[in-house]
Design a protein around this motif. Structure first.
Motif, PDB file in Angstrom:
ATOM      1  N   ASP A   1       0.838  -1.207   0.000  1.00 31.92           N
ATOM      2  CA  ASP A   1       0.000   0.000   0.000  1.00 31.92           C
ATOM      3  C   ASP A   1       0.868   1.251   0.000  1.00 31.92           C
ATOM      4  O   ASP A   1       0.586   2.234  -0.698  1.00 31.92           O
ATOM      5  CB  ASP A   1      -0.917   0.023   1.231  1.00 31.92           C
ATOM      6  CG  ASP A   1      -2.134  -0.864   1.065  1.00 31.92           C
ATOM      7  OD1 ASP A   1      -2.378  -1.346  -0.048  1.00 31.92           O
ATOM      8  OD2 ASP A   1      -2.846  -1.076   2.070  1.00 31.92           O
ATOM      9  N   ASP A   2       1.926   1.219   0.808  1.00 32.49           N
ATOM     10  CA  ASP A   2       2.804   2.383   0.935  1.00 32.49           C
ATOM     11  C   ASP A   2       3.670   2.593  -0.311  1.00 32.49           C
ATOM     12  O   ASP A   2       3.910   3.727  -0.732  1.00 32.49           O
ATOM     13  CB  ASP A   2       3.721   2.231   2.153  1.00 32.49           C
ATOM     14  CG  ASP A   2       2.960   2.296   3.468  1.00 32.49           C
ATOM     15  OD1 ASP A   2       1.847   2.857   3.481  1.00 32.49           O
ATOM     16  OD2 ASP A   2       3.468   1.768   4.477  1.00 32.49           O
ATOM     17  N   MET A   3       4.150   1.519  -0.883  1.00 31.11           N
ATOM     18  CA  MET A   3       5.129   1.626  -1.959  1.00 31.11           C
ATOM     19  C   MET A   3       4.503   1.728  -3.347  1.00 31.11           C
ATOM     20  O   MET A   3       5.076   2.340  -4.242  1.00 31.11           O
ATOM     21  CB  MET A   3       6.073   0.410  -1.914  1.00 31.11           C
ATOM     22  CG  MET A   3       6.900   0.314  -0.638  1.00 31.11           C
ATOM     23  SD  MET A   3       7.935  -1.181  -0.571  1.00 31.11           S
ATOM     24  CE  MET A   3       9.212  -0.770  -1.776  1.00 31.11           C
ATOM     25  N   ASP A   4       3.343   1.141  -3.529  1.00 32.97           N
ATOM     26  CA  ASP A   4       2.714   1.035  -4.851  1.00 32.97           C
ATOM     27  C   ASP A   4       1.978   2.327  -5.201  1.00 32.97           C
ATOM     28  O   ASP A   4       0.756   2.425  -5.095  1.00 32.97           O
ATOM     29  CB  ASP A   4       1.752  -0.157  -4.862  1.00 32.97           C
ATOM     30  CG  ASP A   4       1.132  -0.399  -6.228  1.00 32.97           C
ATOM     31  OD1 ASP A   4       1.661   0.136  -7.223  1.00 32.97           O
ATOM     32  OD2 ASP A   4       0.123  -1.129  -6.299  1.00 32.97           O
ATOM     33  N   LYS A   5       2.716   3.314  -5.635  1.00 36.42           N
ATOM     34  CA  LYS A   5       2.142   4.646  -5.865  1.00 36.42           C
ATOM     35  C   LYS A   5       1.134   4.673  -7.014  1.00 36.42           C
ATOM     36  O   LYS A   5       0.174   5.438  -6.979  1.00 36.42           O
ATOM     37  CB  LYS A   5       3.257   5.664  -6.138  1.00 36.42           C
ATOM     38  CG  LYS A   5       4.268   5.800  -5.012  1.00 36.42           C
ATOM     39  CD  LYS A   5       3.617   6.108  -3.675  1.00 36.42           C
ATOM     40  CE  LYS A   5       4.671   6.303  -2.590  1.00 36.42           C
ATOM     41  NZ  LYS A   5       4.060   6.508  -1.260  1.00 36.42           N
ATOM     42  N   ASP A   6       1.346   3.856  -8.058  1.00 37.07           N
ATOM     43  CA  ASP A   6       0.402   3.882  -9.181  1.00 37.07           C
ATOM     44  C   ASP A   6      -0.726   2.853  -9.020  1.00 37.07           C
ATOM     45  O   ASP A   6      -1.572   2.711  -9.893  1.00 37.07           O
ATOM     46  CB  ASP A   6       1.119   3.672 -10.513  1.00 37.07           C
ATOM     47  CG  ASP A   6       1.848   2.330 -10.593  1.00 37.07           C
ATOM     48  OD1 ASP A   6       1.657   1.477  -9.694  1.00 37.07           O
ATOM     49  OD2 ASP A   6       2.602   2.130 -11.559  1.00 37.07           O
ATOM     50  N   LYS A   7      -0.707   2.107  -7.890  1.00 39.95           N
ATOM     51  CA  LYS A   7      -1.785   1.181  -7.527  1.00 39.95           C
ATOM     52  C   LYS A   7      -2.064   0.151  -8.619  1.00 39.95           C
ATOM     53  O   LYS A   7      -3.210  -0.176  -8.919  1.00 39.95           O
ATOM     54  CB  LYS A   7      -3.068   1.957  -7.187  1.00 39.95           C
ATOM     55  CG  LYS A   7      -2.895   2.979  -6.083  1.00 39.95           C
ATOM     56  CD  LYS A   7      -2.325   2.368  -4.818  1.00 39.95           C
ATOM     57  CE  LYS A   7      -2.063   3.406  -3.730  1.00 39.95           C
ATOM     58  NZ  LYS A   7      -1.333   2.835  -2.571  1.00 39.95           N
ATOM     59  N   ASP A   8      -0.977  -0.392  -9.181  1.00 39.45           N
ATOM     60  CA  ASP A   8      -1.154  -1.436 -10.186  1.00 39.45           C
ATOM     61  C   ASP A   8      -0.944  -2.831  -9.608  1.00 39.45           C
ATOM     62  O   ASP A   8      -0.908  -3.826 -10.337  1.00 39.45           O
ATOM     63  CB  ASP A   8      -0.222  -1.214 -11.372  1.00 39.45           C
ATOM     64  CG  ASP A   8       1.256  -1.320 -10.992  1.00 39.45           C
ATOM     65  OD1 ASP A   8       1.558  -1.416  -9.782  1.00 39.45           O
ATOM     66  OD2 ASP A   8       2.106  -1.302 -11.902  1.00 39.45           O
ATOM     67  N   GLY A   9      -0.785  -2.912  -8.288  1.00 40.74           N
ATOM     68  CA  GLY A   9      -0.674  -4.201  -7.618  1.00 40.74           C
ATOM     69  C   GLY A   9       0.704  -4.824  -7.646  1.00 40.74           C
ATOM     70  O   GLY A   9       0.870  -5.996  -7.280  1.00 40.74           O
ATOM     71  N   LYS A  10       1.718  -4.068  -8.044  1.00 40.47           N
ATOM     72  CA  LYS A  10       3.083  -4.566  -8.064  1.00 40.47           C
ATOM     73  C   LYS A  10       4.029  -3.392  -7.859  1.00 40.47           C
ATOM     74  O   LYS A  10       3.641  -2.234  -8.026  1.00 40.47           O
ATOM     75  CB  LYS A  10       3.382  -5.283  -9.378  1.00 40.47           C
ATOM     76  CG  LYS A  10       3.092  -4.462 -10.620  1.00 40.47           C
ATOM     77  CD  LYS A  10       3.165  -5.300 -11.882  1.00 40.47           C
ATOM     78  CE  LYS A  10       2.804  -4.462 -13.114  1.00 40.47           C
ATOM     79  NZ  LYS A  10       2.838  -5.264 -14.356  1.00 40.47           N
ATOM     80  N   ILE A  11       5.265  -3.705  -7.491  1.00 39.18           N
ATOM     81  CA  ILE A  11       6.238  -2.669  -7.140  1.00 39.18           C
ATOM     82  C   ILE A  11       7.310  -2.603  -8.211  1.00 39.18           C
ATOM     83  O   ILE A  11       8.048  -3.569  -8.438  1.00 39.18           O
ATOM     84  CB  ILE A  11       6.884  -2.957  -5.766  1.00 39.18           C
ATOM     85  CG1 ILE A  11       5.816  -3.182  -4.697  1.00 39.18           C
ATOM     86  CG2 ILE A  11       7.830  -1.821  -5.382  1.00 39.18           C
ATOM     87  CD1 ILE A  11       4.854  -2.037  -4.509  1.00 39.18           C
ATOM     88  N   SER A  12       7.393  -1.449  -8.867  1.00 41.92           N
ATOM     89  CA  SER A  12       8.434  -1.246  -9.874  1.00 41.92           C
ATOM     90  C   SER A  12       9.754  -0.898  -9.196  1.00 41.92           C
ATOM     91  O   SER A  12       9.791  -0.579  -7.997  1.00 41.92           O
ATOM     92  CB  SER A  12       8.039  -0.112 -10.819  1.00 41.92           C
ATOM     93  OG  SER A  12       8.031   1.134 -10.121  1.00 41.92           O
ATOM     94  N   LEU A  13      10.827  -0.932  -9.961  1.00 41.06           N
ATOM     95  CA  LEU A  13      12.134  -0.542  -9.429  1.00 41.06           C
ATOM     96  C   LEU A  13      12.099   0.895  -8.940  1.00 41.06           C
ATOM     97  O   LEU A  13      12.646   1.214  -7.875  1.00 41.06           O
ATOM     98  CB  LEU A  13      13.216  -0.719 -10.489  1.00 41.06           C
ATOM     99  CG  LEU A  13      14.621  -0.231 -10.117  1.00 41.06           C
ATOM    100  CD1 LEU A  13      15.129  -0.953  -8.871  1.00 41.06           C
ATOM    101  CD2 LEU A  13      15.586  -0.419 -11.290  1.00 41.06           C
ATOM    102  N   LYS A  14      11.455   1.782  -9.689  1.00 35.89           N
ATOM    103  CA  LYS A  14      11.374   3.187  -9.288  1.00 35.89           C
ATOM    104  C   LYS A  14      10.621   3.332  -7.967  1.00 35.89           C
ATOM    105  O   LYS A  14      11.050   4.079  -7.075  1.00 35.89           O
ATOM    106  CB  LYS A  14      10.688   4.023 -10.365  1.00 35.89           C
ATOM    107  CG  LYS A  14      10.641   5.510 -10.034  1.00 35.89           C
ATOM    108  CD  LYS A  14       9.970   6.313 -11.136  1.00 35.89           C
ATOM    109  CE  LYS A  14      10.056   7.815 -10.863  1.00 35.89           C
ATOM    110  NZ  LYS A  14       9.535   8.202  -9.541  1.00 35.89           N
TER     111      LYS A  14
END
Length: 208
Positions: free
Chosen positions: A88-101
């Motif tokens: 929730d905290d890291m996934d800024k674009d809310k696509d359900g996964k965490i990018s390198l950025k």
């Protein structure tokens, strides 16, 4: 916290009781908080964690369940909520996964985007950790399962490991203690540390 929240003579607490004790005053004083402060999100987050902590499903928490609510990382059946909240905290674009950025931004925020700082060596190390070890399927993202393996692997004391990482990185004189000077010298490591909730603790306390 148990003694503070639970009425004398009781051995359980309901969500309604916890919410009223914790957030009642906030809901009556919404205008006293800075613009953009969203305590309703905090309530939702706490309620989700509260309900997951209710192991026996009786809609109240006993002392052991309350311990799981306060410290989910220490209870095996709460591991999913640790991952959910972190995503929730890291996934800024809310696509359900965490990018390198998103991964790097959560550790290291550049305050002046018009004049980016030189990337510290430890951030470059984190990029390698992401690509070589955390992103196991090499698709450029961290999935829920990859996050879970990173954050709460089986038989792994995450808090101990992070504390050990901080000591080994910051303790310049290797005396197994951290002085004020050592902490200030490696401030960026603390801001990026999971032990300080990705730096949130340092942003809330003036003494740092």
């Amino acid at each position: 916290m148990w003694e503070e929240k639970v009425a004398e003579g009781k051995d359980q607490i309901s969500w309604t009781e916890y919410r009223n004790l914790t957030y009642g005053a906030l809901e009556d004083a919404e205008n006293s908080f800075p613009i953009g402060f969203n305590y309703s999100g905090m309530i939702h987050r706490d309620e989700r964690r509260f309900r997951m902590s209710d192991k026996d499903g009786d809609k109240e928490l006993d002392r052991d369940e309350f311990s799981a609510f306060v410290h989910p990382e220490d209870h095996a059946y709460m591991r999913d909520i640790v991952v959910i909240e972190t995503m929730d905290d890291m996934d800024k674009d809310k696509d359900g996964k965490i990018s390198l950025k998103e991964y790097i931004d959560d550790f290291w925020q550049m305050y002046d985007t018009t004049a980016p700082e030189i990337e510290p060596e430890w951030v470059q190390d984190e990029r390698e950790q992401f690509s070589l070890h955390k992103d196991t399927d090499k698709d450029g993202y961290l999935s829920f399962q990859e996050m879970k393996h990173w954050l709460v692997p089986e038989d792994f004391d995450h808090s101990w490991a992070e504390a050990h990482h901080l000591l080994s990185t910051v303790d310049a004189d290797q005396d197994q203690k951290l002085s004020q000077e050592e902490i200030l010298e490696k401030y960026d490591v603390f801001v990026g540390s999971q032990a300080t909730q990705f730096g949130e603790m340092l942003n809330r306390h003036d003494e740092f």
